[in-house]
Design an enzyme around this catalytic site. Structure first.
Site, PDB file in Angstrom:
ATOM      1  CE1 TYR A   1      -3.699   2.487   0.943  1.00 43.62           C
ATOM      2  CE2 TYR A   1      -2.354   3.070   2.832  1.00 43.62           C
ATOM      3  CZ  TYR A   1      -3.426   3.315   2.016  1.00 43.62           C
ATOM      4  OH  TYR A   1      -4.239   4.394   2.269  1.00 43.62           O
TER       5      TYR A   1
HETATM    6  N1  LIG Z   1      -9.467   6.309   5.842  1.00 38.23           N
HETATM    7  C1  LIG Z   1      -8.278   6.771   6.112  1.00 38.23           C
HETATM    8  O1  LIG Z   1      -7.979   7.214   7.220  1.00 38.23           O
HETATM    9  C2  LIG Z   1      -7.239   6.851   5.047  1.00 38.23           C
HETATM   10  C3  LIG Z   1      -5.909   7.138   5.405  1.00 38.23           C
HETATM   11  C4  LIG Z   1      -4.975   7.297   4.397  1.00 38.23           C
HETATM   12  C5  LIG Z   1      -5.369   7.179   3.075  1.00 38.23           C
HETATM   13  N2  LIG Z   1      -6.657   6.852   2.749  1.00 38.23           N
HETATM   14  C6  LIG Z   1      -7.025   6.748   1.340  1.00 38.23           C
HETATM   15  O2  LIG Z   1      -8.249   7.430   1.121  1.00 38.23           O
HETATM   16  C7  LIG Z   1      -9.014   6.762   0.093  1.00 38.23           C
HETATM   17  C8  LIG Z   1     -10.376   6.350   0.621  1.00 38.23           C
HETATM   18  O3  LIG Z   1     -10.212   5.569   1.783  1.00 38.23           O
HETATM   19  P1  LIG Z   1     -11.437   4.867   2.537  1.00 38.23           P
HETATM   20  O4  LIG Z   1     -10.954   4.604   3.908  1.00 38.23           O
HETATM   21  O5  LIG Z   1     -12.681   5.634   2.301  1.00 38.23           O
HETATM   22  O6  LIG Z   1     -11.516   3.472   1.760  1.00 38.23           O
HETATM   23  P2  LIG Z   1     -12.700   2.393   1.816  1.00 38.23           P
HETATM   24  O7  LIG Z   1     -12.016   1.083   1.671  1.00 38.23           O
HETATM   25  O8  LIG Z   1     -13.575   2.610   3.010  1.00 38.23           O
HETATM   26  O9  LIG Z   1     -13.559   2.763   0.524  1.00 38.23           O
HETATM   27  C9  LIG Z   1     -13.044   2.646  -0.747  1.00 38.23           C
HETATM   28  C10 LIG Z   1     -14.170   2.658  -1.804  1.00 38.23           C
HETATM   29  O10 LIG Z   1     -13.557   2.192  -3.006  1.00 38.23           O
HETATM   30  C11 LIG Z   1     -14.334   1.116  -3.538  1.00 38.23           C
HETATM   31  N3  LIG Z   1     -13.455   0.183  -4.256  1.00 38.23           N
HETATM   32  C12 LIG Z   1     -12.585  -0.708  -3.713  1.00 38.23           C
HETATM   33  N4  LIG Z   1     -11.969  -1.391  -4.692  1.00 38.23           N
HETATM   34  C13 LIG Z   1     -12.467  -0.928  -5.866  1.00 38.23           C
HETATM   35  C14 LIG Z   1     -12.248  -1.257  -7.228  1.00 38.23           C
HETATM   36  N5  LIG Z   1     -11.372  -2.202  -7.585  1.00 38.23           N
HETATM   37  N6  LIG Z   1     -12.944  -0.578  -8.190  1.00 38.23           N
HETATM   38  C15 LIG Z   1     -13.844   0.371  -7.832  1.00 38.23           C
HETATM   39  N7  LIG Z   1     -14.099   0.726  -6.551  1.00 38.23           N
HETATM   40  C16 LIG Z   1     -13.421   0.078  -5.587  1.00 38.23           C
HETATM   41  C17 LIG Z   1     -15.025   0.470  -2.349  1.00 38.23           C
HETATM   42  O11 LIG Z   1     -16.180  -0.260  -2.734  1.00 38.23           O
HETATM   43  C18 LIG Z   1     -15.331   1.699  -1.482  1.00 38.23           C
HETATM   44  O12 LIG Z   1     -16.576   2.281  -1.877  1.00 38.23           O
HETATM   45  C19 LIG Z   1      -8.135   5.575  -0.334  1.00 38.23           C
HETATM   46  O13 LIG Z   1      -7.302   5.962  -1.411  1.00 38.23           O
HETATM   47  C20 LIG Z   1      -7.298   5.315   0.901  1.00 38.23           C
HETATM   48  O14 LIG Z   1      -6.128   4.616   0.606  1.00 38.23           O
HETATM   49  C21 LIG Z   1      -7.596   6.678   3.720  1.00 38.23           C
END
Ligand SMILES: NC(=O)c1ccc[n+]([C@@H]2O[C@H](COP(=O)([O-])OP(=O)(O)OC[C@H]3O[C@@H](n4cnc5c(N)ncnc54)[C@H](O)[C@@H]3O)[C@@H](O)[C@H]2O)c1
Length: 248
Positions: free
Chosen positions: A151
């Protein structure tokens, strides 16, 4: 605030989590959204909540054809594309030595490759009237957090790609910035269950003393980077993390 009126924006992973919150906030601010997600149920629900502004497209972002289809859909439904948010990213957390080829392919496929496919597919439409791209990085990449090798590597590759695109596409009036969020989503809840000590360590380090709210704390920063309010910003990484990491 209607600072995104007349904008048409693709949000990957736009059905739930931070992406779902981004879909809501961009629509509230006047934009039309193509929300691309593999989660059919959450995506349909999102469209039903706001059918005038949100169109759900089911698709796997790791496939180039999904990106091409999403851009075509934006143009056929709304006549143009002005913004792109590469938010979707799936990965597995394991010690570096335990990660399989498949684990690496999942993270690079849904993270780096997807971001590249969507950027390339959107380029021609975005360059017509000027546009903005927001890609997603992570504090896990910046800090090299344990159990996050596939990641973290993909996230840092996304930041490198974003800086190059910011330089190459500035003449086309396309801005490219990166947001690193910290918000309590289902993904983070899952991480919390698997690695409670790391979760506590991260939480204790947040100067603002809480994990962010996707809709109140992260989505408005993405909206700002898509709006003319940030017209003099490109190639930047913006931390939406309660002050955890201070980039210099
Ligand atoms: N939540 C955090 O604190 C955090 C921290 C650092 C970075 N991020 C980044 O922020 C972004 C969102 O994070 P999140 O926590 O909301 O993630 P999440 O896993 O809760 O949601 C991700 C969304 O992407 C969709 N998804 C997953 N694989 C997919 C695919 N192959 N094709 C299409 N859609 C797909 C899922 O169905 C979901 O709706 C990501 O890039 C994550 O890496 C989040």
């Amino acid at each position: 605030m209607k600072n995104l009126e007349n904008q048409v924006i693709i949000v990957t992973g736009g059905a739930s989590g931070i992406g779902g919150a981004i879909t809501n906030v961009l629509a509230q601010r006047g934009a039309k959204i193509i929300a691309v997600d593999i989660n059919d149920e959450a995506g349909k629900k999102k469209e039903e909540e706001n059918p005038a502004k949100v169109v759900f497209m089911k698709g796997d972002v790791s496939k180039k054809s999904t990106a091409e289809e999403a851009v075509k859909l934006a143009v056929s439904k709304f006549g143009k594309l002005t913004g792109l948010v590469n938010n979707a990213h799936a990965s597995r957390q394991k010690p570096l030595m335990d990660l399989t080829e498949e684990d690496w392919a999942l993270s690079f496929g849904t993270g780096l490759n997807a971001t590249l496919y969507f950027m390339k597919s959107a380029y021609s439409e975005l360059s017509k009237n000027g546009g903005a791209i927001v890609n997603f990085g992570s504090g896990a990449g910046l800090e090299g957090q344990k159990n996050q090798a596939s990641y973290a590597a993909a996230k840092e590759a996304i930041r490198g790609l974003s800086r190059v695109a910011a330089n190459e596409w500035a003449n086309d009036n396309i801005r490219v910035n990166v947001v690193c969020p910290m918000a309590l989503t289902d993904g983070v809840k899952h991480w919390k269950e698997n690695f409670p000590e790391q979760y506590k360590e991260s939480k204790d380090k947040i100067p603002l003393k809480r994990f962010g709210d996707p809709e109140k704390d992260v989505a408005p920063i993405v909206a700002f980077l898509l709006s003319d309010d940030s017209q003099y910003m490109t190639g930047q990484t913006v931390m939406a993390d309660g002050g955890s990491i201070k980039l210099r």
